[in-house]
Design a protein around this motif. Sequence first.
Motif, PDB file in Angstrom:
ATOM      1  N   HIS A 183       0.862  -1.195   0.000  1.00  0.00           N
ATOM      2  CA  HIS A 183       0.000   0.000   0.000  1.00  0.00           C
ATOM      3  C   HIS A 183       0.897   1.243   0.000  1.00  0.00           C
ATOM      4  CE1 HIS A 183      -3.437  -2.616   0.882  1.00  0.00           C
ATOM      5  NE2 HIS A 183      -2.651  -3.212   1.765  1.00  0.00           N
ATOM      6  N   GLU A 204      -0.636   4.926  -0.368  1.00  0.00           N
ATOM      7  CA  GLU A 204      -1.383   5.351   0.830  1.00  0.00           C
ATOM      8  C   GLU A 204      -0.441   5.621   2.003  1.00  0.00           C
ATOM      9  OE1 GLU A 204      -3.959   1.934  -0.892  1.00  0.00           O
ATOM     10  OE2 GLU A 204      -1.937   2.750  -1.177  1.00  0.00           O
ATOM     11  N   HIS A 258       1.476   8.923   1.581  1.00  0.00           N
ATOM     12  CA  HIS A 258       0.599  10.071   1.837  1.00  0.00           C
ATOM     13  C   HIS A 258       0.288  10.210   3.334  1.00  0.00           C
ATOM     14  CE1 HIS A 258      -0.075  10.252  -2.552  1.00  0.00           C
ATOM     15  NE2 HIS A 258      -0.396  11.510  -2.305  1.00  0.00           N
TER      16      HIS A 258
END
Length: 329
Positions: free
Chosen positions: A40, A43, A46
């Motif tokens: 991931h 994600e 961020h």
Amino acid sequence: MKRANNIFDRIYAIKNLELAFYKAAKGKRQQKEVLLFEAHLNENLHLIQQEIKTGTADFTIYSFFKIYDPKERVISVAPFKVRVLHHAIINICHPFFENQQIYHSYATRVEKGTHKALKEVVSNNKQNNWFLKLDVKKFFDTINHQALKELLEKTFKEKKLLQLFGTIVDGYGNKQGVPIGNLTSQYFANFYLSYLDRFAKQTLKIKGYIRYMDDIILWGRTKAQIWYYYGQLKAFLETHLKQTFKPVIFNKTSYPFNYLGYIIEKEVLKPNKRNRIKFIKKQRQILHLLKINKITEQKAQQQFWSMHQYHTFLINTYANNASWRQLEQ
């Protein structure tokens, strides 16, 4: 010196966070936490970006283990996400930490390291009659948080960046000490003693002086000169950096002493016992990995050749072959 400014936003830029991920993951791509993070990736990057922006990153979670190299050390390992954040900070702040270093500081620096430090030791031994070897007592464990933050304020201007540094420093829980194992700890530690370096070189004008993290050697032509330097450095370390030296090693430059895994005797250099044992263990480890098909024969040969080249280069450069043969017996 003008303080660094307008660099905080560059730390949480996605391109920089991507680079930080690849640096933190280097050699660890098959570890579970790295695989989970990468699954991931967008994600997670961020999320780190948002934590940096809002000042909510958690630097208080560590796992600990001990090593004996040769003395006992407690290594602190941050979660992988936090290690990515450390790399993101250093990617941007490295040049500003580097600018604080004197030429003859050798740890955690590009194109410096053990080889350059040993070369300088041999050079100073040739030119001087006496040496004094210094070592800071429990160096990483005794770095004073308040003193470190005040020194960081002399180099960096942005309030948000200083707050981020402060959160990392205070995350260890005490009013002193930084965790061995963090990338930022290596930079903070080297930066911390750069003030002692500049006092030695710029104020005391010591010609023969080098430092590799907290291992310091200074040289002089007379005993009186050496002990004067020591008294001044000791006072500076205790007053401004809130640390103390271990008992010192003082002798003529013809007397053998250990430094960075080698025994130095005037112009002769040879691996010390611990270094030689590590060399043998590394050889056995490579052979074991080859035996269980974890590495190819070509890879094993490359690793053997690299180890052999490094030691042979040092020995041939700074010692006669008889020294090596004598050690092997």
